[in-house]
Write a protein that holds these residues in place. Structure first.
Motif, short mmCIF file in Angstrom:
data_model
loop_
_atom_site.label_atom_id
_atom_site.label_comp_id
_atom_site.label_asym_id
_atom_site.label_seq_id
_atom_site.Cartn_x
_atom_site.Cartn_y
_atom_site.Cartn_z
N ILE A 4 0.87 -1.17 0.00
CA ILE A 4 0.00 0.00 0.00
C ILE A 4 0.90 1.23 0.00
N SER A 5 0.83 2.00 -1.02
CA SER A 5 1.67 3.18 -1.07
C SER A 5 0.79 4.41 -0.87
N ALA A 6 0.73 4.89 0.37
CA ALA A 6 -0.14 6.01 0.68
C ALA A 6 0.31 7.28 -0.04
N LYS A 7 1.60 7.45 -0.17
CA LYS A 7 2.15 8.66 -0.77
C LYS A 7 1.80 8.77 -2.24
N THR A 8 1.97 7.69 -2.96
CA THR A 8 1.67 7.73 -4.39
C THR A 8 0.29 7.15 -4.70
N TYR A 19 -3.04 -0.57 -8.63
CA TYR A 19 -4.22 0.25 -8.91
C TYR A 19 -3.99 1.69 -8.44
N ASN A 20 -4.72 2.60 -9.08
CA ASN A 20 -4.58 4.03 -8.82
C ASN A 20 -5.68 4.51 -7.86
N LEU A 28 -6.35 13.63 -4.43
CA LEU A 28 -5.27 13.52 -3.44
C LEU A 28 -4.91 14.91 -2.92
N ALA A 29 -4.87 15.90 -3.82
CA ALA A 29 -4.46 17.25 -3.43
C ALA A 29 -5.48 17.91 -2.52
N ASP A 30 -6.77 17.64 -2.77
CA ASP A 30 -7.82 18.32 -2.02
C ASP A 30 -8.05 17.75 -0.63
N ASP A 31 -7.34 16.70 -0.32
CA ASP A 31 -7.62 16.03 0.94
C ASP A 31 -7.34 16.88 2.17
N GLU A 32 -6.56 17.92 2.00
CA GLU A 32 -6.21 18.73 3.16
C GLU A 32 -7.21 19.84 3.43
N GLN A 33 -8.38 19.83 2.75
CA GLN A 33 -9.34 20.92 2.93
C GLN A 33 -10.65 20.41 3.52
N PRO A 34 -10.68 20.26 4.83
CA PRO A 34 -11.90 19.73 5.45
C PRO A 34 -13.10 20.64 5.28
N ARG A 52 -0.84 1.28 18.29
CA ARG A 52 0.35 2.12 18.14
C ARG A 52 0.44 2.69 16.71
N GLU A 53 0.18 1.85 15.75
CA GLU A 53 0.27 2.31 14.35
C GLU A 53 -0.89 3.23 14.00
N GLN A 54 -2.07 2.94 14.55
CA GLN A 54 -3.23 3.81 14.27
C GLN A 54 -2.98 5.23 14.77
N MET A 55 -2.31 5.31 15.94
CA MET A 55 -2.06 6.64 16.53
C MET A 55 -1.17 7.50 15.65
N LYS A 56 -0.40 6.84 14.80
CA LYS A 56 0.53 7.60 13.94
C LYS A 56 -0.19 8.29 12.79
N ILE A 57 -1.44 7.85 12.54
CA ILE A 57 -2.17 8.46 11.43
C ILE A 57 -2.81 9.74 11.92
N LYS A 58 -2.36 10.84 11.40
CA LYS A 58 -2.91 12.13 11.80
C LYS A 58 -3.52 12.78 10.57
N GLY A 59 -4.74 13.27 10.75
CA GLY A 59 -5.37 13.99 9.65
C GLY A 59 -5.73 13.08 8.50
N ARG A 60 -5.79 13.67 7.32
CA ARG A 60 -6.30 12.93 6.17
C ARG A 60 -5.18 12.23 5.43
N ILE A 61 -5.59 11.25 4.65
CA ILE A 61 -4.62 10.49 3.87
C ILE A 61 -4.77 10.87 2.40
#
Lengths: 186, 450
Positions: B9-13, B386-387, B392-398, B441-450
């Motif tokens: 799973i490549s969250a970045k790309t 898969y794409n 992806l860009a708009d994800d930071e605008q809640p 522990r891993e869930q806590m590392k997820i902050k904000g949107r992906i």
């Protein structure tokens, strides 16, 4: 009236005529469905038709009468009137209904036709309770094939335009549907 | 955590390895690492109102019995005899005092305890400790507004914590139409059918895929809305609505909300007393919820495999894994318990023409999920991911139109594949973790949107 069949009493002749008309009607109906003459098929349904395809549950022998879900109350596969049936036909004709695009090869076999109500005649206004069995073969795209077998309990009504289907209950003999979807009529 | 599955799973790309939809080894790992640990929806309390009422359900590939005991509390047990594994119950639902195995006759109470063993004296010299051989119970059970959930893992966080703010999304399906808490019931009978596709594709679709309108073009052309026309939903009513994607990426849940302008008027053209009932319910809901009444529910998915529809029709749908390329779908239909029969009948007929294998909307979904699964198999294609980059860009605008909404910060206007990205990120966390501590522990590392 002279008997159309030699040696048959007039009552027997009437029953034979009824059986002949009813079974021809049921065969014609599914012939139209298989040939995708669905508009003509709709013409064979009364305007007040109830079309019901219940779920079948795994039940103990002593509760066999609870094997099927109840009409207009419980969950079902289909439970509708003519308007929804017309919408289904319309959807099949859009050319973008992916569940039937490309079109499936569908064949309905109808058998075990039995007229259950003794009082039915063949005059306009007559009603006949008819039971039958169906086997539907669907083959689509490259290698998909499914067979659905079941019972039908129908109510037919003789109108000025001939016999019409006024009520159908189609029991699919599966509790978990062993197919991905239902895109035909029963 | 750089584990084997996180690498898929490549969250970045925003890419996801096709093999997770087709590989049988990965599927077997999912059963141990996800379905043996997560909270799984098993049924609705209205299915078992009385002592002794039971309903056969599933948790992943495991068959379970959901049963109400004499004290009124609900138990969930693995449906297999402790002696030789035979199913101790083989009816979909019913009422009983005992579950008796038809193989050697061991029998179990509705509290799961072993109560009868043929040959106790002759074969076991009265030394068999029955208290150690009861039906295998789940570790925890929770009832959230009538929806019953269970987990096999005693270390699992509470259901409340597991759901997090996703519970507000679930409320839109489980609360009454007039906004009072709870009050839902399910109709008798669960639609069950098999689809030749991977379970995750369906969960992903329900988590908020606003990008697949072409799938439902035929039904939109026909118009099967609740009042019998207008595309496939309450389009006349929600014309000015904004569709909002809501994601809870820390826990892998998400869904769609329908946001109505504050001045909206309930214009659902439902007939007669049905229309009156809906309008009265809507008015009561506005009085009760204030500005938050502008939020209606859409679809949603609770990780891993429970999805729902919250507006119309109301539905709970579970994607039971069978193999990497086969899923058994179970679908329940929700109604307000106190609504009149005419309203239930109206909603039910709409639900059946919309949902399920014969539903004019959902039957097209199955075709697509099958194709996507078939497309995940093959020595060549499996190296082409898969794409999942949509918006992806708009994800930071809640979405901030309703700042008082408990989850306003989790929302994004319009279509995004952010919820799917969150879902697969969550999947990789569970697949690489060996216990609940690591998952947290891993869930806590997820902050904000992906």
């Amino acid at each position: 009236m002279a008997s159309p069949v030699e040696g048959a009493s007039s009552v027997e002749a009437q029953e034979m005529r009824l059986h002949f008309e009813v079974s021809q009607f049921l065969y014609k109906e599914m012939d139209l469905v298989d040939r995708r003459s669905l508009g003509e098929w709709l013409d064979l349904l009364t305007d007040d038709i109830r079309y019901f395809v219940p779920l079948m549950l795994n039940v103990p022998f002593r509760k066999w009468d609870e094997e099927t879900s109840r009409p207009q109350t419980d969950t079902a596969w289909m439970d509708e009137g003519k308007k929804t049936l017309e919408q289904r036909v319309k959807q099949l004709m859009t050319g973008v209904h992916w569940a039937e695009e490309p079109v499936s090869r569908i064949c309905h076999l109808v058998s075990n036709v039995l007229v259950k109500s003794a009082s039915a005649g063949t005059d306009v206004g007559s009603e006949a309770e008819v039971t039958s069995r169906f086997l539907i073969y669907r083959n689509r795209v490259r290698n998909e094939a499914s067979i659905i077998v079941g019972w039908r309990d129908d109510l037919l009504r003789k109108t000025e335009e001939g016999w019409k289907l006024a009520k159908r209950t189609a029991y699919i003999n599966q509790s978990t549907l062993l197919d991905k979807n239902i895109t035909t009529f029963f | 955590m750089a584990g084997e599955f996180s690498a898929m799973i490549s969250a970045k790309t925003s890419q996801v390895d096709r093999k997770i939809f087709s590989d049988e080894e990965i599927f077997r790992e999912e059963q141990r690492r996800i379905f043996a640990k997560a909270w799984i929806f098993v049924g609705h309390e209205s299915q078992i109102p009385n002592a002794g009422d039971y309903f056969l359900s599933r948790m992943g590939i495991d068959p379970v019995i959901l049963v109400r005991d004499k004290s009124g509390s609900i138990g969930v047990f693995h449906n297999s005899c402790r002696h030789r594994g035979m199913r101790v119950c083989r009816y979909d639902a019913g009422n009983t005092r005992l579950f008796t195995c038809s193989y050697h006759g061991w029998s179990f109470g509705i509290d799961g305890k072993l109560v009868g063993v043929p040959g106790m004296k002759e074969g076991y010299c009265n030394k068999l400790d029955k208290s150690e051989w009861g039906l295998i119970p789940v570790a925890k059970i929770a009832n959230y507004k009538g929806a019953i959930w269970a987990t096999w893992d005693a270390d699992a966080v509470s259901l409340e914590e597991y759901l997090g703010d996703m519970r507000y999304m679930l409320d839109l399906a489980l609360d009454s139409h007039d906004g009072t808490e709870g009050g839902s019931e399910v109709s008798i009978g669960v639609q069950k059918w098999t689809i030749p596709s991977n379970w995750k594709l369906s969960a992903e679709n329900f988590i908020g895929d606003l990008y697949h309108n072409i799938s439902h073009r035929s039904v939109d052309m026909v118009g099967i809305g609740p009042e019998g026309t207008s595309q496939r939903r309450d389009e006349g009513f929600i014309n000015n609505a904004t569709l909002v994607s809501v994601g809870f990426h820390e826990r892998g849940h998400g869904g769609i909300n329908v946001y109505l302008p504050p001045e909206y008027v309930d214009a659902r053209p439902y007939p007669g007393e049905i229309g009156e009932w809906f309008r009265a319910a809507d008015k009561a809901r506005k009085d009760r919820l204030g500005e938050n009444a502008c939020i209606l529910g859409g679809v949603g998915t609770v990780f891993p495999n429970m999805s729902f529809r919250a507006n119309q029709p109301r539905q709970i749908i579970v994607w039971n894994p069978v193999s990497a390329t086969e899923t058994e779908v179970w679908s329940w239909y929700l109604f307000d318990a106190k609504s009149p029969d005419s309203v239930k009948a109206f909603m039910r007929e709409y639900a059946l023409r919309y949902c399920g294998p014969a539903g004019m909307t959902e039957r097209d979904d199955m075709e697509n999920w099958q194709g996507a699964t078939e497309g995940s198999v093959g020595g060549v294609v499996e190296s082409f991911p898969y794409n999942y980059a949509y918006n992806l860009a708009d994800d930071e605008q809640p979405f901030e139109a309703l700042p008082n909404l408990p989850y306003a910060k989790n929302a994004v206007i319009g279509a995004t594949e952010g919820n799917a990205r969150g879902f697969y990120r969550q999947w990789s966390i569970w697949m690489d973790a060996t216990n609940w501590d690591e998952i947290r522990r891993e869930q806590m590392k997820i902050k904000g949107r992906i």
